[in-house]
Design a protein around this motif. Sequence first.
Motif, mmCIF file in Angstrom:
data_model
loop_
_atom_site.group_PDB
_atom_site.id
_atom_site.type_symbol
_atom_site.label_atom_id
_atom_site.label_comp_id
_atom_site.label_asym_id
_atom_site.label_seq_id
_atom_site.Cartn_x
_atom_site.Cartn_y
_atom_site.Cartn_z
ATOM 1 N N ALA A 1 0.830 -1.207 0.000
ATOM 2 C CA ALA A 1 0.000 0.000 0.000
ATOM 3 C C ALA A 1 0.862 1.253 0.000
ATOM 4 C CB ALA A 1 -0.917 0.009 1.219
ATOM 5 N N PRO A 2 0.435 2.322 -0.696
ATOM 6 C CA PRO A 2 1.187 3.578 -0.648
ATOM 7 C C PRO A 2 1.009 4.252 0.706
ATOM 8 C CG PRO A 2 -0.838 3.853 -1.903
ATOM 9 C CD PRO A 2 -0.729 2.386 -1.592
ATOM 10 N N PRO A 3 1.908 5.160 1.073
ATOM 11 C CA PRO A 3 1.758 5.892 2.333
ATOM 12 C C PRO A 3 0.434 6.662 2.363
ATOM 13 C CG PRO A 3 3.938 6.246 1.380
ATOM 14 C CD PRO A 3 3.131 5.544 0.346
ATOM 15 N N PHE A 4 -0.166 6.742 3.511
ATOM 16 C CA PHE A 4 -1.411 7.509 3.729
ATOM 17 C C PHE A 4 -2.573 7.006 2.865
ATOM 18 C CE2 PHE A 4 2.258 10.471 4.009
ATOM 19 C CZ PHE A 4 2.296 10.606 5.386
ATOM 20 N N ALA A 5 -2.532 5.738 2.456
ATOM 21 C CA ALA A 5 -3.557 5.226 1.544
ATOM 22 C C ALA A 5 -4.956 5.414 2.118
ATOM 23 C CB ALA A 5 -3.296 3.750 1.245
ATOM 24 N N GLU A 6 -5.142 5.100 3.393
ATOM 25 C CA GLU A 6 -6.483 5.189 3.976
ATOM 26 C C GLU A 6 -6.875 6.633 4.284
ATOM 27 O OE1 GLU A 6 -7.131 0.853 5.973
ATOM 28 O OE2 GLU A 6 -5.887 2.253 7.106
ATOM 29 N N TRP A 7 -5.947 7.451 4.736
ATOM 30 C CA TRP A 7 -6.255 8.881 4.925
ATOM 31 C C TRP A 7 -6.644 9.525 3.591
ATOM 32 C CZ3 TRP A 7 -7.164 12.237 8.747
ATOM 33 C CH2 TRP A 7 -6.816 11.876 10.052
ATOM 34 N N ASP A 8 -5.884 9.247 2.559
ATOM 35 C CA ASP A 8 -6.186 9.833 1.246
ATOM 36 C C ASP A 8 -7.541 9.354 0.743
ATOM 37 O OD1 ASP A 8 -3.763 11.123 1.326
ATOM 38 O OD2 ASP A 8 -2.732 9.703 -0.001
ATOM 39 N N CYS A 9 -7.843 8.095 0.961
ATOM 40 C CA CYS A 9 -9.136 7.551 0.536
ATOM 41 C C CYS A 9 -10.272 8.273 1.243
ATOM 42 C CB CYS A 9 -9.173 6.054 0.803
ATOM 43 S SG CYS A 9 -10.753 5.262 0.444
ATOM 44 N N TRP A 10 -10.149 8.465 2.550
ATOM 45 C CA TRP A 10 -11.216 9.134 3.308
ATOM 46 C C TRP A 10 -11.362 10.592 2.879
ATOM 47 C CZ3 TRP A 10 -12.360 13.158 6.497
ATOM 48 C CH2 TRP A 10 -13.577 13.058 7.204
ATOM 49 N N GLN A 11 -10.251 11.289 2.714
ATOM 50 C CA GLN A 11 -10.306 12.695 2.306
ATOM 51 C C GLN A 11 -11.004 12.850 0.955
ATOM 52 O OE1 GLN A 11 -9.670 14.896 5.018
ATOM 53 N NE2 GLN A 11 -8.326 16.031 3.652
ATOM 54 N N GLN A 12 -10.748 11.929 0.046
ATOM 55 C CA GLN A 12 -11.365 12.007 -1.284
ATOM 56 C C GLN A 12 -12.832 11.615 -1.272
ATOM 57 O OE1 GLN A 12 -8.871 9.497 -3.714
ATOM 58 N NE2 GLN A 12 -7.032 10.729 -3.334
ATOM 59 N N GLY A 13 -13.195 10.709 -0.371
ATOM 60 C CA GLY A 13 -14.562 10.191 -0.384
ATOM 61 C C GLY A 13 -15.540 10.922 0.497
ATOM 62 N N ALA A 14 -15.053 11.636 1.512
ATOM 63 C CA ALA A 14 -15.949 12.325 2.436
ATOM 64 C C ALA A 14 -16.526 13.584 1.802
ATOM 65 C CB ALA A 14 -15.203 12.683 3.719
ATOM 66 N N ALA A 15 -17.719 13.955 2.243
ATOM 67 C CA ALA A 15 -18.314 15.208 1.773
ATOM 68 C C ALA A 15 -17.407 16.373 2.154
ATOM 69 C CB ALA A 15 -19.696 15.383 2.387
ATOM 70 N N ALA A 16 -17.485 17.446 1.368
ATOM 71 C CA ALA A 16 -16.563 18.568 1.541
ATOM 72 C C ALA A 16 -16.613 19.151 2.951
ATOM 73 C CB ALA A 16 -16.875 19.654 0.511
ATOM 74 N N GLU A 17 -17.821 19.201 3.558
ATOM 75 C CA GLU A 17 -17.933 19.814 4.879
ATOM 76 C C GLU A 17 -17.306 18.976 5.980
ATOM 77 O OE1 GLU A 17 -22.030 17.836 4.113
ATOM 78 O OE2 GLU A 17 -20.425 18.799 2.967
ATOM 79 N N PHE A 18 -16.967 17.736 5.676
ATOM 80 C CA PHE A 18 -16.385 16.868 6.692
ATOM 81 C C PHE A 18 -14.873 16.686 6.522
ATOM 82 C CE2 PHE A 18 -20.764 14.810 6.589
ATOM 83 C CZ PHE A 18 -21.209 15.563 7.654
ATOM 84 N N ARG A 19 -14.316 17.192 5.449
ATOM 85 C CA ARG A 19 -12.897 16.975 5.214
ATOM 86 C C ARG A 19 -12.057 17.847 6.140
ATOM 87 N NH1 ARG A 19 -13.291 17.338 -1.381
ATOM 88 N NH2 ARG A 19 -14.739 15.580 -1.645
ATOM 89 N N PHE A 20 -10.868 17.332 6.449
ATOM 90 C CA PHE A 20 -9.954 18.114 7.257
ATOM 91 C C PHE A 20 -9.367 19.252 6.427
ATOM 92 C CE2 PHE A 20 -9.974 14.032 9.467
ATOM 93 C CZ PHE A 20 -10.132 14.444 10.774
#
Length: 310
Positions: free
Chosen positions: A198-217
Amino acid sequence: MLDASILASLRCFDVAARLLSFTAAASQLHLTQSAVSQQMRQLEQRLGYPLFVRQHRRLQLTAQGQALYRSVSAALQDIDSTLQQLARQDSVLHISCAPSFALDWLMPRLSAFQQQYPAIPVRLRAEFQRMNRQDMLAAGVDVSIRYDPDEMADLPGIPLLDEVLLPVASPALLAAQPALATANSLTRLHDSAAWDGAPPFAEWDCWQQGAAAEFRFAPGAWQEREYNLASLSLAAACQGQGVAMARAAQVLELLQQGRVQQLFPATVAAPARYVLRSLRPEDRRVQLFCQWLQQQCRQFARQRQQLLGV
């Protein structure tokens, strides 16, 4: 055509074709290099076509050699697997499992399997690397469970459980930093390799891309703290050291206990899922374990639906 002499030659051919070296094959078979070379010449004479292209200090398989190697290698592996299976009909069921899933999800449930099937002792091994057919044969593994985004060509898998991702932190950290989601000082806790390769930050990147804009960090000068186990990043979150990108299979019980809390009412489908593979799915022990595990996964999926809505 199959007799004792050609079967011995085919075994020798299998090793020589795999290693592409008569010298290396001789060492593994405890023969001399000349004995291996002579066996291969006799086999080629009997078959009527060359199996190797002999080059200076290296071998190369001919087209016929490649075809024969695929067939012989698969047949010998199946025979070896069958012999091992017959030798351990009443022996330990060896399970190789992704470490965090083994520690946080499977191990607490295994006692229920042992109570239901006391005649099937289980040995659980936590291992990172993916396992193909040859790996499982070499390690004596009956069942492999991995958190994996890919299918393996030589060993079909049984999907067990899809996974979802959600950021979590301790109640104490959230109380101390109510604006944590937009803070530039956010410490992200994560698994350095969510799965093998897996690439670094694979799960963080996945969540950031998939979450609605108002929930992103909010982007900023994030501090990073990585671990080689998802279980460790989750433990650090419980201790108030930052925000972990958690997998539902690992964090559901902690959420129910109040040891961590969701930062947002948003979950994102993970890029990987839990998959079971076995060399011998017809093995009665494997069948019983697989049926039990699938039932446990269905039960967990219902609990997840009730708590997280996914």
